[in-house]
Design a protein around this motif. Structure first.
Motif, PDB file in Angstrom:
ATOM      1  N   ALA A   1      12.574  -4.565   5.156  1.00  0.00           N
ATOM      2  CA  ALA A   1      13.937  -5.049   5.420  1.00  0.00           C
ATOM      3  C   ALA A   1      14.764  -5.077   4.137  1.00  0.00           C
ATOM      4  CB  ALA A   1      13.874  -6.445   6.032  1.00  0.00           C
ATOM      5  N   ALA A   2      14.089  -5.294   3.004  1.00  0.00           N
ATOM      6  CA  ALA A   2      14.831  -5.457   1.738  1.00  0.00           C
ATOM      7  C   ALA A   2      14.887  -4.187   0.907  1.00  0.00           C
ATOM      8  CB  ALA A   2      14.186  -6.572   0.914  1.00  0.00           C
ATOM      9  N   SER A   3      13.942  -3.262   1.120  1.00  0.00           N
ATOM     10  CA  SER A   3      13.830  -2.090   0.257  1.00  0.00           C
ATOM     11  C   SER A   3      14.499  -0.875   0.903  1.00  0.00           C
ATOM     12  CB  SER A   3      12.343  -1.791   0.015  1.00  0.00           C
ATOM     13  OG  SER A   3      12.217  -0.564  -0.648  1.00  0.00           O
ATOM     14  N   PRO A   4      15.588  -0.377   0.345  1.00  0.00           N
ATOM     15  CA  PRO A   4      16.320   0.717   0.983  1.00  0.00           C
ATOM     16  C   PRO A   4      15.484   1.975   1.176  1.00  0.00           C
ATOM     17  CG  PRO A   4      17.499  -0.114  -0.949  1.00  0.00           C
ATOM     18  CD  PRO A   4      16.177  -0.791  -0.926  1.00  0.00           C
ATOM     19  N   LEU A   5      14.550   2.277   0.222  1.00  0.00           N
ATOM     20  CA  LEU A   5      13.777   3.525   0.311  1.00  0.00           C
ATOM     21  C   LEU A   5      12.315   3.277   0.663  1.00  0.00           C
ATOM     22  CD1 LEU A   5      15.236   5.350  -2.852  1.00  0.00           C
ATOM     23  CD2 LEU A   5      16.079   5.379  -0.507  1.00  0.00           C
ATOM     24  N   ALA A   6      11.962   2.033   0.947  1.00  0.00           N
ATOM     25  CA  ALA A   6      10.568   1.639   1.242  1.00  0.00           C
ATOM     26  C   ALA A   6       9.636   1.944   0.070  1.00  0.00           C
ATOM     27  CB  ALA A   6      10.060   2.298   2.526  1.00  0.00           C
ATOM     28  N   GLU A   7      10.204   2.011  -1.156  1.00  0.00           N
ATOM     29  CA  GLU A   7       9.399   2.301  -2.347  1.00  0.00           C
ATOM     30  C   GLU A   7       9.180   1.051  -3.182  1.00  0.00           C
ATOM     31  OE1 GLU A   7      10.993   6.831  -3.396  1.00  0.00           O
ATOM     32  OE2 GLU A   7      11.639   5.158  -4.626  1.00  0.00           O
ATOM     33  N   VAL A   8       8.089   1.078  -3.974  1.00  0.00           N
ATOM     34  CA  VAL A   8       7.913   0.073  -5.019  1.00  0.00           C
ATOM     35  C   VAL A   8       8.310   0.745  -6.340  1.00  0.00           C
ATOM     36  CG1 VAL A   8       6.063  -1.097  -3.799  1.00  0.00           C
ATOM     37  CG2 VAL A   8       5.452   0.641  -5.485  1.00  0.00           C
ATOM     38  N   PRO A   9       8.760  -0.041  -7.323  1.00  0.00           N
ATOM     39  CA  PRO A   9       8.907  -1.489  -7.292  1.00  0.00           C
ATOM     40  C   PRO A   9      10.158  -1.937  -6.542  1.00  0.00           C
ATOM     41  CG  PRO A   9       9.720  -0.645  -9.378  1.00  0.00           C
ATOM     42  CD  PRO A   9       9.167   0.537  -8.636  1.00  0.00           C
ATOM     43  N   SER A  47       4.213   1.081   8.065  1.00  0.00           N
ATOM     44  CA  SER A  47       3.162   0.058   8.190  1.00  0.00           C
ATOM     45  C   SER A  47       3.285  -1.013   7.099  1.00  0.00           C
ATOM     46  CB  SER A  47       1.774   0.717   8.119  1.00  0.00           C
ATOM     47  OG  SER A  47       1.557   1.197   6.798  1.00  0.00           O
ATOM     48  N   ARG A  48       4.225  -0.872   6.204  1.00  0.00           N
ATOM     49  CA  ARG A  48       4.361  -1.844   5.095  1.00  0.00           C
ATOM     50  C   ARG A  48       4.983  -3.153   5.601  1.00  0.00           C
ATOM     51  NH1 ARG A  48       6.184   3.197   1.264  1.00  0.00           N
ATOM     52  NH2 ARG A  48       4.130   4.153   1.404  1.00  0.00           N
ATOM     53  N   PRO A  49       4.805  -4.247   4.829  1.00  0.00           N
ATOM     54  CA  PRO A  49       5.272  -5.547   5.320  1.00  0.00           C
ATOM     55  C   PRO A  49       6.746  -5.522   5.753  1.00  0.00           C
ATOM     56  CG  PRO A  49       4.083  -5.799   3.247  1.00  0.00           C
ATOM     57  CD  PRO A  49       4.198  -4.332   3.489  1.00  0.00           C
ATOM     58  N   ALA A  50       7.020  -6.186   6.882  1.00  0.00           N
ATOM     59  CA  ALA A  50       8.369  -6.151   7.463  1.00  0.00           C
ATOM     60  C   ALA A  50       9.422  -6.690   6.487  1.00  0.00           C
ATOM     61  CB  ALA A  50       8.383  -6.955   8.759  1.00  0.00           C
ATOM     62  N   GLU A  51       9.083  -7.762   5.737  1.00  0.00           N
ATOM     63  CA  GLU A  51      10.067  -8.337   4.806  1.00  0.00           C
ATOM     64  C   GLU A  51      10.390  -7.320   3.713  1.00  0.00           C
ATOM     65  OE1 GLU A  51       6.949  -9.481   6.127  1.00  0.00           O
ATOM     66  OE2 GLU A  51       6.393  -9.997   4.055  1.00  0.00           O
ATOM     67  N   ASP A  58       0.843  -1.198   0.000  1.00  0.00           N
ATOM     68  CA  ASP A  58       0.000   0.000   0.000  1.00  0.00           C
ATOM     69  C   ASP A  58       0.880   1.250   0.000  1.00  0.00           C
ATOM     70  OD1 ASP A  58      -1.796   2.005   0.275  1.00  0.00           O
ATOM     71  OD2 ASP A  58      -2.801   1.195   2.061  1.00  0.00           O
ATOM     72  N   ILE A  59       0.963   1.891  -1.184  1.00  0.00           N
ATOM     73  CA  ILE A  59       1.850   3.055  -1.301  1.00  0.00           C
ATOM     74  C   ILE A  59       1.247   4.298  -0.656  1.00  0.00           C
ATOM     75  CG2 ILE A  59       3.145   2.273  -3.320  1.00  0.00           C
ATOM     76  CD1 ILE A  59       1.315   4.057  -5.062  1.00  0.00           C
ATOM     77  N   TRP A  60      -0.053   4.227  -0.295  1.00  0.00           N
ATOM     78  CA  TRP A  60      -0.683   5.392   0.334  1.00  0.00           C
ATOM     79  C   TRP A  60      -0.648   5.291   1.856  1.00  0.00           C
ATOM     80  CZ3 TRP A  60      -0.458   8.504  -3.402  1.00  0.00           C
ATOM     81  CH2 TRP A  60      -0.782   8.127  -4.698  1.00  0.00           C
ATOM     82  N   ALA A  61      -0.261   4.117   2.355  1.00  0.00           N
ATOM     83  CA  ALA A  61      -0.174   3.953   3.812  1.00  0.00           C
ATOM     84  C   ALA A  61       1.189   4.451   4.297  1.00  0.00           C
ATOM     85  CB  ALA A  61      -0.341   2.471   4.160  1.00  0.00           C
ATOM     86  N   ALA A  62       1.274   4.675   5.607  1.00  0.00           N
ATOM     87  CA  ALA A  62       2.546   5.135   6.181  1.00  0.00           C
ATOM     88  C   ALA A  62       3.623   4.078   5.886  1.00  0.00           C
ATOM     89  CB  ALA A  62       2.394   5.319   7.678  1.00  0.00           C
ATOM     90  N   PRO A  63       4.808   4.513   5.444  1.00  0.00           N
ATOM     91  CA  PRO A  63       5.859   3.547   5.079  1.00  0.00           C
ATOM     92  C   PRO A  63       6.119   2.505   6.163  1.00  0.00           C
ATOM     93  CG  PRO A  63       6.517   5.751   4.444  1.00  0.00           C
ATOM     94  CD  PRO A  63       5.220   5.904   5.177  1.00  0.00           C
TER      95      PRO A  63
END
Ligand SMILES: N[C@@H](CCC(=O)N[C@@H](CS)C(=O)NCC(=O)O)C(=O)O
Length: 212
Positions: A49-57, A42-46, A35-40
Motif C-alpha cells: 500500500a505504501a510502496s509505489p513500485l513494490a521495491e525495497v528499500p 505476495s508481499r505484506p499488504a501494508e 522477500d524480494i524473490w517472492a511474487a510482488p
C-alpha cells in the motif's frame, strides 16, 4: 518521537545502503523483511500500500513513505543533519557521490552478482551467449569504476573525508560484495572496505534485517 520503519532484505544492496545510514546516524528505527524473490503481490499488504513500485528499500517516517535508496539517503542526511547533511557542501558532495554510484559502480556490480547465480539459486535471465558478452562489458566498466573510485576517494579515508557520509553508504551497498560479483578490489578499495568494516555501527546485511 519520530517513528521510523525500514522495509528491506539482506540481499538488497540498495536496502543495505539505507540500513547503514540509519545505523551510522544512530537513528532509532524498526526493520521489516520483505522477500524480494517472492511474487510482488505476495508481499505484506501494508508494504504494497505504501510502496509505489513494490521495491525495497522503503522507509516510513511517521507513516510517510520514501522510496529510491538515493532519495532516502538524502532525506536522512537533510532531516537529521547527519552524514554530510550538516553543511551545504557536505550535502552537495553526497548528491554527487550518489549519482556516480547509481550510474556506474552500482550499475555494474549487482548485474555481475546476478550473472553468477548457481543453478540452485533462482536465475532471472537464462545463460546465453549475449549474457556472456554483457558480463565482459560490465567487467570493462568495473575497471573504469576502480580508477574513478580512487579519484573520488582522494585522501580519504572516507568519501566524505574524515568521517563517512551518505556517499559512503551508497557506495558500500554493492562494493561490500565484490567477491560475489567475481571481481577483485584494488588496494585503494581494500583500504576503504577495511575502514568501513571497522566502523562501530557497521553490521552484516543479515544483522541489519533480522526481522524484528
Ligand atoms: N533504484 C532503486 C532500486 C530498488 C531495487 O531494485 N530493489 C530491489 C532489491 S535490490 C527489489 O525490491 N526487487 C524486488 C522486485 O523488484 O520485485 C533504489 O535505489 O532503491
Amino acid at each position: 518521537m519520530t517513528d521510523i520503519l525500514l522495509y528491506g532484505h539482506p540481499e538488497s544492496g540498495h536496502a543495505c545502503k539505507v540500513a547503514l545510514a540509519l545505523s551510522l546516524a544512530g537513528v532509532d528505527h524498526r526493520t521489516v523483511l520483505v522477500d524480494i524473490w517472492a511474487a510482488p503481490e505476495s508481499r505484506p499488504a501494508e508494504f504494497l500500500a505504501a510502496s509505489p513500485l513494490a521495491e525495497v528499500p522503503l522507509l516510513l517516517i511517521d507513516g510517510e513513505p520514501f522510496f529510491q535508496s538515493g532519495a532516502i539517503l538524502m532525506e536522512i542526511a537533510s532531516r537529521f543533519a547527519c552524514l554530510g547533511g550538516e553543511t551545504a557542501g557536505g550535502l552537495r558532495r553526497g548528491r554527487e557521490l550518489l549519482m556516480w554510484e547509481a550510474n556506474r559502480i552500482g550499475m555494474c556490480l549487482p548485474q555481475l552478482i546476478e550473472s553468477r547465480r548457481t543453478q540452485d539459486e533462482p536465475r532471472r535471465v537464462p545463460e546465453t551467449e549475449p549474457l556472456a558478452r554483457a558480463v565482459e562489458w560490465l567487467k570493462g566498466r568495473y575497471d573504469v569504476d576502480c580508477a574513478r573510485f580512487a579519484q573520488l576517494l582522494g585522501a580519504g579515508p572516507f568519501f566524505h573525508g574524515l568521517g563517512p557520509g551518505i556517499g559512503d553508504c551508497a557506495i558500500w551497498g554493492y562494493v561490500q560484495w565484490l567477491e560475489k560479483a567475481g571481481v577483485e578490489p584494488t588496494p585503494v578499495m581494500s583500504g576503504w572496505i577495511a575502514a568501513m568494516r571497522a566502523l562501530p555501527a557497521m553490521k552484516t546485511p543479515e544483522a541489519f534485517f533480522m526481522d524484528a
